[in-house]
Motif scaffolding. Structure first.
Motif: not given
Length: 148
Positions: A8-22
């Protein structure tokens, strides 16, 4: 399995969780982008970053990891990508940030030379935990058509 016809066009998908480490910021930079502001706290403090910051290429790699993980759980008949355009690193990514993505398909069409293949244009936006945009990228994706 999602095919060209299902996208589908223009249907946002939200995903992910990435923790950035030093540790990961320094490891990536040591290997691929060994500039002082990605490797050394003292050097980074003297720059506009103000502190150790992830390489933009590392930000792109973290986005790609979240995208692939999303595709594993939301299976698509994907056929790869001929490339990306308009990569922008809007804000620095710092150790301690938690990243997430939103993806939207902007356009799609069937290939003229391979009508069983769809071509999609999309945009991925990467946000930090404050909902600030840290990166955007437009890309082209290839996907198999079911042929209904």
């Amino acid at each position: 399995m999602l095919y060209y016809e299902d996208i589908q066009l223009n249907q946002p998908q939200k995903f992910g969780q990435y923790e950035v480490t030093r540790e990961e910021v320094i490891e990536f930079a040591s290997k691929y982008d060994p500039q002082p502001f990605h490797l050394d706290d003292e050097a980074a403090a003297k720059t506009h970053f103000g502190r150790l910051a992830a390489s933009g290429w590392h930000s792109a790699a973290m986005m790609m990891r979240m995208l692939v993980d999303h595709m594993k759980t939301h299976k698509q008949a994907g056929l790869g990508s001929p490339g990306a355009d308009n990569i922008r690193w809007v804000k620095p990514v710092y150790p301690g940030d938690t990243l997430r993505c939103e993806q939207v398909t902007l356009d799609k069409r069937l290939s003229k030379s391979r009508p069983n293949m769809g071509i999609m244009k999309g945009r991925v936006t990467v946000f930090n935990q404050k909902d600030e945009i840290v990166m955007t990228m437009e890309s082209t994706g290839l996907i198999q058509a079911r042929g209904d």
